[in-house]
Scaffold this motif. Sequence first.
Motif, PDB file in Angstrom:
ATOM      1  N   ASP A 129     -42.897   6.835  17.286  1.00 51.61           N
ATOM      2  CA  ASP A 129     -43.274   8.082  17.942  1.00 51.61           C
ATOM      3  C   ASP A 129     -43.517   7.893  19.437  1.00 51.61           C
ATOM      4  O   ASP A 129     -43.299   8.808  20.228  1.00 51.61           O
ATOM      5  CB  ASP A 129     -44.539   8.664  17.292  1.00 51.61           C
ATOM      6  N   ASP A 130     -43.987   6.705  19.814  1.00 51.73           N
ATOM      7  CA  ASP A 130     -44.326   6.465  21.212  1.00 51.73           C
ATOM      8  C   ASP A 130     -43.240   5.684  21.942  1.00 51.73           C
ATOM      9  O   ASP A 130     -43.505   4.985  22.917  1.00 51.73           O
ATOM     10  CB  ASP A 130     -45.655   5.716  21.320  1.00 51.73           C
ATOM     11  N   ILE A 131     -41.998   5.822  21.484  1.00 52.82           N
ATOM     12  CA  ILE A 131     -40.927   5.007  22.058  1.00 52.82           C
ATOM     13  C   ILE A 131     -40.676   5.331  23.527  1.00 52.82           C
ATOM     14  O   ILE A 131     -40.365   4.441  24.318  1.00 52.82           O
ATOM     15  CB  ILE A 131     -39.621   5.154  21.240  1.00 52.82           C
ATOM     16  N   VAL A 132     -40.824   6.597  23.928  1.00 51.53           N
ATOM     17  CA  VAL A 132     -40.623   6.941  25.333  1.00 51.53           C
ATOM     18  C   VAL A 132     -41.698   6.283  26.191  1.00 51.53           C
ATOM     19  O   VAL A 132     -41.415   5.724  27.257  1.00 51.53           O
ATOM     20  CB  VAL A 132     -40.627   8.467  25.533  1.00 51.53           C
ATOM     21  N   LYS A 133     -42.937   6.333  25.720  1.00 45.92           N
ATOM     22  CA  LYS A 133     -44.022   5.671  26.443  1.00 45.92           C
ATOM     23  C   LYS A 133     -43.766   4.170  26.536  1.00 45.92           C
ATOM     24  O   LYS A 133     -44.016   3.548  27.577  1.00 45.92           O
ATOM     25  CB  LYS A 133     -45.361   5.935  25.767  1.00 45.92           C
ATOM     26  N   SER A 134     -43.246   3.590  25.457  1.00 44.34           N
ATOM     27  CA  SER A 134     -42.939   2.157  25.466  1.00 44.34           C
ATOM     28  C   SER A 134     -41.905   1.832  26.536  1.00 44.34           C
ATOM     29  O   SER A 134     -42.009   0.817  27.232  1.00 44.34           O
ATOM     30  CB  SER A 134     -42.414   1.716  24.098  1.00 44.34           C
ATOM     31  N   TYR A 135     -40.915   2.710  26.663  1.00 44.16           N
ATOM     32  CA  TYR A 135     -39.892   2.489  27.688  1.00 44.16           C
ATOM     33  C   TYR A 135     -40.517   2.535  29.081  1.00 44.16           C
ATOM     34  O   TYR A 135     -40.267   1.650  29.915  1.00 44.16           O
ATOM     35  CB  TYR A 135     -38.780   3.537  27.585  1.00 44.16           C
TER      36      TYR A 135
END
Length: 236
Positions: A118-124
């Motif tokens: 769910d937090d993949i954009v934040k991870s990027y």
Amino acid sequence: MSKKEIQRARIRQYFIDATREVIREEGIGNVTIRKVADLAGYNSATIYNYFEDVSHLIFFAAMTYLREYVKDLAEHVKHVENALDEYLLIWERFCVHSFSQPEIYHAIFGSNLGELPDDIVKSYYDMSPDDLDDLPPELLPMLLEANLNKRSEIALQRCIQAGYVNPADSQKVTNLIVLIYTGMLSLFYNKRRNYTVETATTLVVEYIRIIIVTSKVMFNDLGEPTDGHDQQPANV
């Protein structure tokens, strides 16, 4: 950052750059772990130390293409004060960039890339914070969201506060807007468009404007009744 972390970041970037090269030369549909590993100069097994699977790798590579959109948005939004104008501008810049690169934006926001965190954009962005340079802080929550409906609803908050949209109708408004946008993006992605990027953007933004300014009527938030049915009879 330790030497080990620097090395991991460097190798991860090798894989992302190699994926971008495959996308550029052959298209997203032809990205494979083996091709990326060969281009990066590593064996296929090494990629799994950095990415869960090919869909995870494609997502991160595709995200790098959003840099131009974020930079463009940050520049344009500086000159806007009105809540509605800001919301329309956010969509306008998004349409311009996504209709120009439909395969990339479809990969990020429209295709099924498997089970992604769910937090993949934040991870990027944690790995690439420079991509968000000069961005107004109030836009950050929107850009950290991968779901288009949630992004749009976050961006819509100023319009709600300004009274353009009833808070109870925000989800309906968002759903309509995203349906219109994804329909147009699909035309570009499937190469069935009869529009230029400029024409398609103008159409979508105008439809969004109409939805916003008529939302209270559209969803029957009319305040006091105007047809007389619920009014007290006049004294005779």
